[in-house]
Each structure stands twice: as C-alpha cells, then as structure tokens.
Design a protein around this motif. Structure first.
Motif, PDB file in Angstrom:
ATOM      1  N   LEU A   1       0.838  -1.201   0.000  1.00 30.52           N
ATOM      2  CA  LEU A   1       0.000   0.000   0.000  1.00 30.52           C
ATOM      3  C   LEU A   1       0.874   1.252   0.000  1.00 30.52           C
ATOM      4  CD1 LEU A   1      -2.718   1.392   0.047  1.00 30.52           C
ATOM      5  CD2 LEU A   1      -2.698   1.204   2.540  1.00 30.52           C
ATOM      6  N   GLU A   2       1.852   1.294   0.887  1.00 35.81           N
ATOM      7  CA  GLU A   2       2.753   2.450   0.935  1.00 35.81           C
ATOM      8  C   GLU A   2       3.499   2.616  -0.389  1.00 35.81           C
ATOM      9  OE1 GLU A   2       6.827   3.873   3.189  1.00 35.81           O
ATOM     10  OE2 GLU A   2       5.451   2.563   4.282  1.00 35.81           O
ATOM     11  N   ASN A   3       4.009   1.524  -0.936  1.00 39.08           N
ATOM     12  CA  ASN A   3       4.745   1.600  -2.199  1.00 39.08           C
ATOM     13  C   ASN A   3       3.850   2.104  -3.328  1.00 39.08           C
ATOM     14  OD1 ASN A   3       6.850   0.538  -0.747  1.00 39.08           O
ATOM     15  ND2 ASN A   3       6.695  -1.505  -1.612  1.00 39.08           N
ATOM     16  N   ALA A   4       2.621   1.606  -3.376  1.00 40.03           N
ATOM     17  CA  ALA A   4       1.688   2.034  -4.422  1.00 40.03           C
ATOM     18  C   ALA A   4       1.376   3.520  -4.324  1.00 40.03           C
ATOM     19  CB  ALA A   4       0.400   1.219  -4.343  1.00 40.03           C
ATOM     20  N   LEU A   5       1.402   4.053  -3.107  1.00 37.73           N
ATOM     21  CA  LEU A   5       1.070   5.462  -2.914  1.00 37.73           C
ATOM     22  C   LEU A   5       2.257   6.401  -3.110  1.00 37.73           C
ATOM     23  CD1 LEU A   5      -1.254   5.176   0.207  1.00 37.73           C
ATOM     24  CD2 LEU A   5      -1.930   5.625  -2.164  1.00 37.73           C
ATOM     25  N   VAL A   6       3.488   5.959  -2.804  1.00 35.67           N
ATOM     26  CA  VAL A   6       4.600   6.915  -2.767  1.00 35.67           C
ATOM     27  C   VAL A   6       5.725   6.668  -3.760  1.00 35.67           C
ATOM     28  CG1 VAL A   6       4.164   7.419  -0.329  1.00 35.67           C
ATOM     29  CG2 VAL A   6       5.877   5.712  -0.935  1.00 35.67           C
ATOM     30  N   TYR A   7       5.760   5.571  -4.482  1.00 33.90           N
ATOM     31  CA  TYR A   7       6.879   5.286  -5.384  1.00 33.90           C
ATOM     32  C   TYR A   7       6.651   5.927  -6.746  1.00 33.90           C
ATOM     33  CZ  TYR A   7       9.655   2.136  -2.512  1.00 33.90           C
ATOM     34  OH  TYR A   7      10.483   1.624  -1.548  1.00 33.90           O
TER      35      TYR A   7
END
Length: 194
Positions: free
Chosen positions: A25-31
């Motif tokens: 989830l974090e990767n999908a939002l910030v990468y």
C-alpha cells in the motif's frame, strides 16, 4: 497477464529492488517510479492505438507529477524498476527488456535528428547507474551494468560492465553478481509461491 497480476508483479518487484520498501500500500502510494511505469502503460496503449495527442498529454502529466519523462512510444518490458526516478528521461524509440533497473538521472536519449530508431535498446536484466547517459540507436546486451555518470555511445555485448566518459566496456567476471540478479530470482520465487 491481467492488470491485477501486473500491478502485483510491479509491487513485488519494487519490494525486491528496494530494501526501504515497507509494504504494498505504501509503495503504491509513494513510489514515483511505479507511478511513472503505470502511467506509461496507459499512454503507450493510447499511442499504439493512434491516439497520439492524449498519449502525449498523459505522459506530460506523469512527468509533472513524478519527475520521470517516458515518451509514450517507448517500448518497456516487464518488471521494470526506476529507483527514486527524478530526472529519468526515456526517448520515443527506446526499447527496454524485462528485469531492467534504472536509477535517478538516467537518460536513454537520441543522438540524431531523424525520424527512425534513434534511442537505445536495453536487453533483459540491464542495470543503469545514477546519472548515466545512454545515447543513440545502440544495444546494451543482457545482464550488463552501466556505472553511475557513464556516457555510453557504443553497443556493448551481453554481461558487460560500462564505466567512464566515454564509457569503456569490459566483460563481467563470473563472480561479479549484481543485486539485480538476486532480485529477479526473488521475484520468480515469489511468483512460483502465489
């Protein structure tokens, strides 16, 4: 492969390439690298269908938000990863194989002002270091590594190491493994366990 399968593969790939990756989830939002490749897939599809203006508009919007400029005409394989992303430029006739990794500031640029193949081809498993410039209609062989800030203007065979300005080419020694080789094995293992 389904869209959901591609998204899952991209997220697994990000986790395998970046030890700082925390969760999907974090990767999908910030990468930004993930956002850039996801946007490119849509703009490339539009480009291939002849919807050139919407494709270019979408690619410029992605550039504005991610700092990564990928021409919608560029052809990009699976499990492509851009680490950090800012300043990456990929030209219209660039061809990128599977399991390729670019660091920030990389240019896959042209060296001619003609309407033909004028950007590089990176075969499977190539890694390009930060700030490197790969210019012209050249081919970098599979499994090669380009050092940070190198300027590459000549073809390189598979399993080469390219460093310097202009880049000098030398063969990769059998014991010179890259993190990318281990990352590809990790992704393959993950997919076999799904």
């Amino acid at each position: 492969m389904s869209i959901l399968g591609l998204l899952r593969e991209d997220l697994n790939n990000a986790r395998s390439h970046d030890p700082a990756a925390r969760g999907d989830l974090e990767n999908a939002l910030v990468y930004s690298g993930l956002h850039a490749i996801w946007s490119h897939r849509v703009s490339h599809s539009l480009w291939e269908r002849g919807h050139r203006a919407p494709a270019r508009i979408l690619s410029q919007l992605a550039r504005f938000f991610t700092g990564v400029e990928i021409h919608p005409g560029a052809t990009i394989g699976r499990r492509f990863f851009i680490d950090h992303g800012m300043g990456v430029v990929i030209g219209e006739t660039a061809e990128i194989g599977d399991d390729v990794m670019l660091y920030h500031g990389v240019t896959l640029g042209g060296s001619e002002l003609v309407q033909r193949k004028r950007h590089p081809t990176l075969e499977d498993g190539v890694m390009v270091g930060a700030g490197a410039k790969v210019l012209g209609p050249i081919t970098i062989g599979a499994g090669s590594a380009i050092g940070a800030n190198a300027v590459v203007t000549k073809d390189a065979p598979a399993n080469s190491i390219l460093t310097g300005i202009p880049a000098k080419i030398r063969p990769r020694k059998p014991d010179q493994n890259t993190p990318l080789v281990d990352a590809v094995k990790y992704v393959d293992d993950m997919q076999n366990n799904i």
